[in-house]
Write an enzyme that holds these catalytic residues in place. Structure first.
Site, PDB file in Angstrom:
ATOM      1  N   SER A  86     -54.464 -15.271 -17.587  1.00  0.00           N
ATOM      2  CA  SER A  86     -55.788 -15.853 -17.831  1.00  0.00           C
ATOM      3  C   SER A  86     -55.798 -17.366 -17.694  1.00  0.00           C
ATOM      4  CB  SER A  86     -56.285 -15.457 -19.224  1.00  0.00           C
ATOM      5  OG  SER A  86     -55.361 -15.857 -20.227  1.00  0.00           O
ATOM      6  N   ASP A 248     -58.442 -23.306 -27.667  1.00  0.00           N
ATOM      7  CA  ASP A 248     -58.000 -22.199 -28.509  1.00  0.00           C
ATOM      8  C   ASP A 248     -56.488 -22.187 -28.712  1.00  0.00           C
ATOM      9  OD1 ASP A 248     -57.209 -21.505 -25.973  1.00  0.00           O
ATOM     10  OD2 ASP A 248     -58.197 -19.550 -25.942  1.00  0.00           O
ATOM     11  N   HIS A 251     -55.581 -21.623 -23.791  1.00  0.00           N
ATOM     12  CA  HIS A 251     -56.211 -21.820 -22.486  1.00  0.00           C
ATOM     13  C   HIS A 251     -56.667 -23.267 -22.301  1.00  0.00           C
ATOM     14  CE1 HIS A 251     -56.745 -17.496 -23.438  1.00  0.00           C
ATOM     15  NE2 HIS A 251     -56.380 -17.363 -22.167  1.00  0.00           N
TER      16      HIS A 251
END
Length: 298
Positions: A86, A248, A251
């Site tokens: 991600s 967070d 990321h």
């Protein structure tokens, strides 16, 4: 592991070559059929090298993204391919994601160059191996491939166990083998796994540092692969992660992606050529450490 990895430089960048000989267990991965995540998790040995399809079915359609990548690579003729989880997925660029955290950094880094984003949220090394065995990168010959994978291998879920740093390093070596089988002349930039968790004592930090250390020691200096670790640029002097860099703790934000993009450009992501290695003159105290000069000579 028979593979050898190495490390050096001001920006912690080292040119490293693909293994002269990959252990047979890596080559067996390419011949085997994909196993369900549950079977791979229960299998004896290192499940990080057992190719599996979609594991964590909680955020987007992994199969649809895989199909999209297969179509895009037929027409895009990418100069650069980014492979990862991600962290790569949410940057920007084709194949497009509904979440793009760094579109400006993407444009600043790659400009008008043809770049294919093959990042998949929640991917582990075993997912990347499956994707490469099922058509991704087929027929492509990018100048540079950027690999940023391994962070999710340290997460234990009901669908997959977590891995040790040594298991992840072994899996990354297998991925490198697969990439160079598909595109032997591509230069690969292997990213050190980014730090995660806001505090320096977060449990993930020690395992990530151990993995990066393994990659640094076990990769040997050869022309076709470079190891790039920007961990120090993503944390404060105290080792904390600023929310302006990773909102967070995992990321990157636009500012975080800008740091990554700047490091990639300095590493030659668009030229395919790493910065030159310079050796200071030998003085009375003997040979000095090697240093990597930046493109502008500083």
């Amino acid at each position: 592991m028979d593979s050898k990895f190495g490390f050096n430089g001001v920006i912690r960048l080292v040119s490293i070559g693909l293994l002269a000989a990959i252990p047979g267990r890596f080559l067996a991965c390419a011949a085997g059929l994909a196993a369900p995540a549950e079977a791979a998790d229960q299998a004896a040995g290192n499940n990080a090298i057992v190719p599996v399809t979609w594991i964590e079915r909680d955020s987007y359609n992994w199969d649809e993204r895989h199909a999209q990548v297969l179509e895009l690579q037929k027409t895009l003729d990418p100069e650069v391919v980014l492979i990862g989880d991600s962290i790569t997925h949410f940057w920007a660029g084709p194949s497009l994601s509904s979440q793009q955290n760094g579109p400006k950094a993407w444009a600043d880094t790659f400009g008008g160059h043809r770049v294919l984003n093959m990042g998949f949220g929640w991917d582990r090394t075993q997912n990347v191996l499956w994707r490469l065995e099922h058509g991704e990168m087929d027929g492509t010959h990018p100048k540079v491939v950027v690999l940023n994978i391994g962070s999710n291998n340290f997460s234990r879920t009901r669908n997959a166990r977590d891995n040790s740093p040594a298991e992840v390093a072994e899996a990354i070596a297998a991925i490198l083998d697969h990439i160079h089988k598909k595109s032997p002349q591509s230069r690969i930039i292997v990213m050190g796994v980014f730090p995660r968790g806001f505090n320096a004592n977060d449990p993930f930090r020690a395992r990530i540092a151990a993995l990066n250390g393994l990659l640094a020691r076990q990769l040997a200096a050869e022309p076709l692969i470079s190891f790039l670790d920007i961990s120090d640029q993503l944390v404060t002097k105290e080792g904390a992660i600023d929310r302006d860099i990773m909102s967070d703790g995992v990321h990157p934000t636009e500012a975080g992606y800008a740091l990554w993009g700047k490091a990639l450009r300095a590493a030659g992501v668009l030229t395919g050529t790493p910065p030159p290695v310079t050796r200071p003159p030998v003085g009375k105290l003997g040979p000095q450490p090697l240093a990597l000069s930046s493109p502008d000579g500083r």
